[in-house]
Design a protein around this motif. Sequence first.
Motif, PDB file in Angstrom:
ATOM      1  N   ARG A  74       0.753  -1.293   0.186  1.00 17.78           N
ATOM      2  CA  ARG A  74       0.002   0.067  -0.050  1.00 17.78           C
ATOM      3  C   ARG A  74       1.034   1.181  -0.070  1.00 17.78           C
ATOM      4  O   ARG A  74       0.500   2.323  -0.972  1.00 17.78           O
ATOM      5  N   PRO A  75       1.687   1.382   0.928  1.00 18.86           N
ATOM      6  CA  PRO A  75       2.661   2.554   0.782  1.00 18.86           C
ATOM      7  C   PRO A  75       3.521   2.738  -0.739  1.00 18.86           C
ATOM      8  O   PRO A  75       3.651   3.944  -0.973  1.00 18.86           O
ATOM      9  N   GLN A  76       3.812   1.860  -1.209  1.00 20.23           N
ATOM     10  CA  GLN A  76       4.507   1.745  -2.306  1.00 20.23           C
ATOM     11  C   GLN A  76       3.579   2.211  -3.474  1.00 20.23           C
ATOM     12  O   GLN A  76       4.047   3.047  -4.519  1.00 20.23           O
ATOM     13  N   GLN A  77       2.398   1.719  -3.443  1.00 17.80           N
ATOM     14  CA  GLN A  77       1.282   2.237  -4.404  1.00 17.80           C
ATOM     15  C   GLN A  77       1.031   3.952  -4.185  1.00 17.80           C
ATOM     16  O   GLN A  77       0.630   4.496  -5.115  1.00 17.80           O
ATOM     17  N   LYS A  78       0.911   4.226  -2.908  1.00 20.21           N
ATOM     18  CA  LYS A  78       0.845   5.830  -2.779  1.00 20.21           C
ATOM     19  C   LYS A  78       2.117   6.558  -3.278  1.00 20.21           C
ATOM     20  O   LYS A  78       1.796   7.382  -3.828  1.00 20.21           O
ATOM     21  N   ARG A  79       3.259   6.149  -3.086  1.00 17.56           N
ATOM     22  CA  ARG A  79       4.246   6.724  -3.649  1.00 17.56           C
ATOM     23  C   ARG A  79       4.353   6.939  -5.122  1.00 17.56           C
ATOM     24  O   ARG A  79       4.552   8.000  -5.647  1.00 17.56           O
ATOM     25  N   THR A  80       3.894   5.721  -5.586  1.00 13.84           N
ATOM     26  CA  THR A  80       3.834   5.894  -7.252  1.00 13.84           C
ATOM     27  C   THR A  80       2.712   6.844  -7.603  1.00 13.84           C
ATOM     28  O   THR A  80       2.787   7.503  -8.616  1.00 13.84           O
ATOM     29  N   ALA A  81       1.764   6.707  -7.068  1.00  7.92           N
ATOM     30  CA  ALA A  81       0.523   7.734  -7.316  1.00  7.92           C
ATOM     31  C   ALA A  81       0.799   9.199  -6.979  1.00  7.92           C
ATOM     32  O   ALA A  81       0.636   9.784  -7.948  1.00  7.92           O
ATOM     33  N   ASP A  82       1.615   9.572  -5.911  1.00  3.37           N
ATOM     34  CA  ASP A  82       1.950  10.836  -5.995  1.00  3.37           C
ATOM     35  C   ASP A  82       3.235  11.247  -6.626  1.00  3.37           C
ATOM     36  O   ASP A  82       3.075  12.553  -7.087  1.00  3.37           O
ATOM     37  N   ALA A  83       4.027  10.216  -7.173  1.00  2.00           N
ATOM     38  CA  ALA A  83       4.945  10.672  -8.121  1.00  2.00           C
ATOM     39  C   ALA A  83       4.344  11.078  -9.404  1.00  2.00           C
ATOM     40  O   ALA A  83       4.708  11.817 -10.252  1.00  2.00           O
ATOM     41  N   LYS A  84       3.412  10.225  -9.698  1.00  2.00           N
ATOM     42  CA  LYS A  84       2.649  10.413 -11.248  1.00  2.00           C
ATOM     43  C   LYS A  84       1.956  11.676 -11.025  1.00  2.00           C
ATOM     44  O   LYS A  84       1.861  12.457 -12.131  1.00  2.00           O
ATOM     45  N   ALA A  85       1.175  12.121 -10.021  1.00  3.17           N
ATOM     46  CA  ALA A  85       0.672  13.349  -9.938  1.00  3.17           C
ATOM     47  C   ALA A  85       1.552  14.550  -9.884  1.00  3.17           C
ATOM     48  O   ALA A  85       1.172  15.618 -10.613  1.00  3.17           O
ATOM     49  N   PHE A  86       2.722  14.420  -9.327  1.00  6.51           N
ATOM     50  CA  PHE A  86       3.592  15.329  -9.390  1.00  6.51           C
ATOM     51  C   PHE A  86       4.210  15.732 -10.809  1.00  6.51           C
ATOM     52  O   PHE A  86       4.394  16.941 -11.512  1.00  6.51           O
ATOM     53  N   ARG A  87       4.441  14.639 -11.516  1.00  3.48           N
ATOM     54  CA  ARG A  87       4.820  14.780 -12.890  1.00  3.48           C
ATOM     55  C   ARG A  87       4.061  15.432 -13.841  1.00  3.48           C
ATOM     56  O   ARG A  87       4.279  15.832 -14.926  1.00  3.48           O
ATOM     57  N   GLN A  88       2.524  15.058 -13.581  1.00  2.00           N
ATOM     58  CA  GLN A  88       1.558  15.580 -14.374  1.00  2.00           C
ATOM     59  C   GLN A  88       1.474  17.138 -13.959  1.00  2.00           C
ATOM     60  O   GLN A  88       0.820  17.834 -14.902  1.00  2.00           O
ATOM     61  N   SER A  89       1.803  17.543 -12.936  1.00  2.00           N
ATOM     62  CA  SER A  89       1.414  18.886 -12.468  1.00  2.00           C
ATOM     63  C   SER A  89       2.734  19.945 -12.956  1.00  2.00           C
ATOM     64  O   SER A  89       2.654  21.067 -12.513  1.00  2.00           O
TER      65      SER A  89
END
Length: 110
Positions: A34-49
Motif C-alpha cells: 500500500r505505501p509503495q502504491q501511494k508513492r507511485t501515485a504521488d510521483a505520477k501526480a507530481f509529474r503531471q503537475s
Amino acid sequence: MLLTLLLQAATGMDVTQLIIPIAIGLVFYFFMIRPQQKRTADAKAFRQSLAKGSRVVTIGGLHGLVVDLTDETVVVEVDRGVKLRFDRSAIAREVGSKATAAATETPAAS
C-alpha cells in the motif's frame, strides 16, 4: 482431486493455522504494498503537475529550469542556451517550490 486434498487438509487443520497466514498477508499488504502504491501515485501526480518555470532535479541529479512541456517529455534548461530533453518519468523532484520552502523553514528562536 482438489476436493479430496481440501477435505484431507480440513480434518487436521486448526483455526490458528488459517489465521496466521492471513494475518501475515495483511501485514505485508499494509506495510509494503500500500505505501509503495501511494508513492507511485504521488510521483505520477507530481509529474503531471509540472509547469514551465519550475526548478527541477532529474533522477540523475541534474538541476535545471523547465522551459517546455509535452505529454511525455520535458525540456530542461541547465545553463544559458543549453537545453536537454527528458522523459517526464526522469524528473525526481521540484526544488525551490513554496511547499519545499515551508517544509524546510524553521521557526526563529526568540
